[in-house]
Enzyme design. Structure first.
Site, PDB file in Angstrom:
ATOM      1  N   LYS A 290      75.172  51.811 -20.169  1.00 12.99           N
ATOM      2  CA  LYS A 290      75.467  51.690 -21.600  1.00 12.99           C
ATOM      3  C   LYS A 290      76.220  50.408 -21.927  1.00 12.99           C
ATOM      4  O   LYS A 290      76.355  50.039 -23.089  1.00 12.99           O
ATOM      5  CB  LYS A 290      76.293  52.887 -22.060  1.00 12.99           C
ATOM      6  CG  LYS A 290      75.588  54.231 -21.857  1.00 12.99           C
ATOM      7  CD  LYS A 290      75.011  54.732 -23.152  1.00 12.99           C
ATOM      8  CE  LYS A 290      74.367  56.093 -22.950  1.00 12.99           C
ATOM      9  NZ  LYS A 290      73.771  56.589 -24.179  1.00 12.99           N
TER      10      LYS A 290
ATOM     11  N   LYS B 255      76.478  55.792 -15.895  1.00 13.24           N
ATOM     12  CA  LYS B 255      76.270  55.749 -17.348  1.00 13.24           C
ATOM     13  C   LYS B 255      77.066  54.609 -17.982  1.00 13.24           C
ATOM     14  O   LYS B 255      76.586  53.949 -18.893  1.00 13.24           O
ATOM     15  CB  LYS B 255      76.630  57.093 -17.985  1.00 13.24           C
ATOM     16  CG  LYS B 255      76.173  57.201 -19.420  1.00 13.24           C
ATOM     17  CD  LYS B 255      76.173  58.615 -19.965  1.00 13.24           C
ATOM     18  CE  LYS B 255      74.999  59.429 -19.444  1.00 13.24           C
ATOM     19  NZ  LYS B 255      74.960  60.783 -20.011  1.00 13.24           N
TER      20      LYS B 255
ATOM     21  N   ASN C 167      73.103  70.351 -31.950  1.00 11.39           N
ATOM     22  CA  ASN C 167      73.742  70.626 -30.653  1.00 11.39           C
ATOM     23  C   ASN C 167      75.115  71.244 -30.899  1.00 11.39           C
ATOM     24  O   ASN C 167      75.536  71.396 -32.040  1.00 11.39           O
ATOM     25  CB  ASN C 167      73.815  69.355 -29.799  1.00 11.39           C
ATOM     26  CG  ASN C 167      74.668  68.285 -30.451  1.00 11.39           C
ATOM     27  OD1 ASN C 167      75.869  68.451 -30.613  1.00 11.39           O
ATOM     28  ND2 ASN C 167      74.032  67.190 -30.873  1.00 11.39           N
TER      29      ASN C 167
ATOM     30  N   PHE D 100      81.066  58.168 -24.276  1.00 12.17           N
ATOM     31  CA  PHE D 100      81.334  59.516 -23.769  1.00 12.17           C
ATOM     32  C   PHE D 100      80.116  60.007 -23.001  1.00 12.17           C
ATOM     33  O   PHE D 100      78.984  59.597 -23.280  1.00 12.17           O
ATOM     34  CB  PHE D 100      81.620  60.486 -24.927  1.00 12.17           C
ATOM     35  CG  PHE D 100      83.070  60.523 -25.303  1.00 12.17           C
ATOM     36  CD1 PHE D 100      83.644  59.438 -25.951  1.00 12.17           C
ATOM     37  CD2 PHE D 100      83.855  61.625 -24.991  1.00 12.17           C
ATOM     38  CE1 PHE D 100      84.985  59.459 -26.293  1.00 12.17           C
ATOM     39  CE2 PHE D 100      85.197  61.647 -25.334  1.00 12.17           C
ATOM     40  CZ  PHE D 100      85.770  60.564 -25.980  1.00 12.17           C
TER      41      PHE D 100
ATOM     42  N   ASP E  32      69.044  62.731 -28.766  1.00  8.99           N
ATOM     43  CA  ASP E  32      68.232  61.711 -28.081  1.00  8.99           C
ATOM     44  C   ASP E  32      66.791  61.739 -28.579  1.00  8.99           C
ATOM     45  O   ASP E  32      66.059  60.775 -28.405  1.00  8.99           O
ATOM     46  CB  ASP E  32      68.263  61.956 -26.572  1.00  8.99           C
ATOM     47  CG  ASP E  32      69.631  61.628 -25.982  1.00  8.99           C
ATOM     48  OD1 ASP E  32      70.239  60.639 -26.423  1.00  8.99           O
ATOM     49  OD2 ASP E  32      70.104  62.384 -25.113  1.00  8.99           O
TER      50      ASP E  32
ATOM     51  N   ASP F  27      69.567  54.325 -29.292  1.00  8.57           N
ATOM     52  CA  ASP F  27      70.869  54.509 -28.641  1.00  8.57           C
ATOM     53  C   ASP F  27      71.900  53.632 -29.369  1.00  8.57           C
ATOM     54  O   ASP F  27      71.893  52.403 -29.236  1.00  8.57           O
ATOM     55  CB  ASP F  27      70.784  54.139 -27.162  1.00  8.57           C
ATOM     56  CG  ASP F  27      72.036  54.537 -26.408  1.00  8.57           C
ATOM     57  OD1 ASP F  27      73.140  54.452 -26.998  1.00  8.57           O
ATOM     58  OD2 ASP F  27      71.927  54.944 -25.246  1.00  8.57           O
TER      59      ASP F  27
END
Ligand code: CTP
Length: 409
Positions: free
Chosen positions: A349, A345, A214, A330, A283, A312
């Site tokens: 998380k 999120k 990425n 983040f 992911d 994760d």
């Protein structure tokens, strides 16, 4: 600032600003540091070795091949003994010799033999500073992870006005404290705290030559690691592949894939006060990695790649009974509703703070030097920050973490 017990090696090269280094030596000594001075031959044309000897209370080293001096302070021993090298002033000539790894006098030889943080305060005529050759050398030294302080702007001894003046001794002093992990403006704020930071992208191998990656540059995570170290924290940086140099005072573990990053975090998360997950972790990863390079074949057909989910890492850490007191996540989002997505999120998380940005917005992209972020707090409050440089964003995030870790009043 207390530098008691710190061993500083000050290298002085031949510029008019050498007289200002006498003041720098005095500041170090006053703060309790053990200061050794080494001088180039040209430096001695500007300030005598006796001045630095008197200020530091130590012998000044000037020659690489001086039998008497070598017997008392060998150049390898000088490098081994120092905790930081400060080169002030650093002339254009010295920058060039450092950048190219020449070892043709005492200062450059000791520099090559030294493995710790290096602080460089350039000083020269503005045209020499602006020359492409000098700028190229400066880039090389920065990429090596050295701290460059200045030069400043203003009137110079040669009569020119512009960029080239050596920074003031107080500024060089502060940069040296930061390089040593002695907190600067906010003394001792994170001293004794253990911080883990993930940064960069991950690479998921398809075959020995191809991977899924990425666009993350790692700049945000590296800026956070640098800021935490500058505030005195003991910092472990778990980094995916990047072109960035390690920040001063930070321990770094290099990983490639999401699973390697997860393993490194597992191995080092215990007893951390704070963990900041700035990495852009894949992911999905190929369910099977081909041992040999996949050939495209002659049938003109495309191919289907089967991907499975990665673990994760952040959610795994927040679920631990012994989780760090402050966990920061983040979120890189696209397409609006940033605050709602970020709140959601953070809850999913289980982190204390979540830093979110819209990567499709101008100035907030992955590889840039700026970022416009919002920070969601534990009570779902939103702190929208303006467009800032990544080091400035890092400072704001560390402000929040520092407050979080303060013992209850
Ligand atoms: N993260 C992680 N391990 C992963 C994936 C993400 O630690 N395998 C961390 C990132 O470092 C970041 C945060 O989780 O701090 C957000 O990641 P992101 O992938 O954006 O979260 P998701 O919930 O997967 O996002 P989405 O729902 O948009 O897919």
């Amino acid at each position: 600032m207390d530098l008691t017990g710190r061993r500083i090696l000050l290298g002085v090269s031949g510029g008019i600003a050498a007289y200002k280094s006498a003041e720098l030596a005095r500041l170090f000594v006053k703060a309790g540091a053990d200061v050794r001075v080494m001088m180039t031959r040209a430096a001695q044309e500007f300030v005598g070795a006796a001045t630095f000897a008197a200020l530091s209370g130590n012998l000044v080293a000037t020659e690489l091949f001086d039998a008497q001096q070598e017997a008392q302070i060998g150049h390898i021993e000088m490098a081994d003994n120092a905790q930081v090298i400060v080169l002030a002033p650093a002339t254009a000539n010295l920058l060039a010799r450092l950048a190219h790894g020449l070892a043709d006098d005492l200062v450059t030889t000791v520099y090559l033999a030294f493995t710790g943080p290096v602080v460089i305060a350039p000083a020269m005529n503005k045209n020499m500073w602006g020359h492409a050759a000098t700028q190229h050398n400066v880039e090389t030294l920065r990429a090596r992870g050295h701290v460059l302080v200045g030069p400043g702007d203003g009137e110079m001894a040669c009569g020119h006005v512009g960029v080239g003046r050596m920074s003031e001794p107080a500024q060089i002093f502060e940069a040296t404290c930061a390089a040593l992990g002695v907190a600067g403006e906010l003394p001792g704020e994170l001293t004794g705290r253990r911080v883990l930071v993930t940064a960069g992208s991950t690479r998921e191998a398809i075959d020995p030559v191809r991977f899924i990656g990425n666009r993350s540059s790692g700049k945000m995570g590296y800026a956070i690691a640098a800021e935490a170290a500058a505030r005195g924290a003991e910092v472990l940086l778990v980094s995916g592949p990047t072109a960035l140099a390690s920040p001063a005072g930070v321990t770094r573990i290099d990983v490639e894939s999401a699973s390697e990053m997860a393993e490194a975090v597992d191995a080092h998360i215990a007893d951390r006060d704070a963990a900041i997950f700035a990495a852009a972790v894949a992911d999905f990863t190929p369910t099977a990695r081909a041992d040999l390079k996949i050939k495209k074949g002659a049938d003109g057909q495309g191919m289907t790649l089967e991907l499975g989910r990665t673990r994760d890492i952040l959610a795994g850490v927040t679920a631990r009974a012994d989780r760090p007191r402050c966990v920061v996540g983040f979120a890189a989002e696209t397409g609006g509703d940033l605050a709602d997505k970020a709140r959601d999120k953070r809850r999913r998380k289980g982190c204390d703070l979540l830093v979110a940005n819209d990567v499709s917005e101008a100035g907030s992209g992955f590889a840039g030097d700026t970022n416009r972020v919002l920070i969601v707090g534990p009570d779902d409050t939103i702190d929208q920050l303006p467009l800032l440089t990544k080091p400035q964003v890092a400072a704001r995030i560390l402000d929040r973490i520092t407050t979080f870790l303060k013992p209850e009043a």
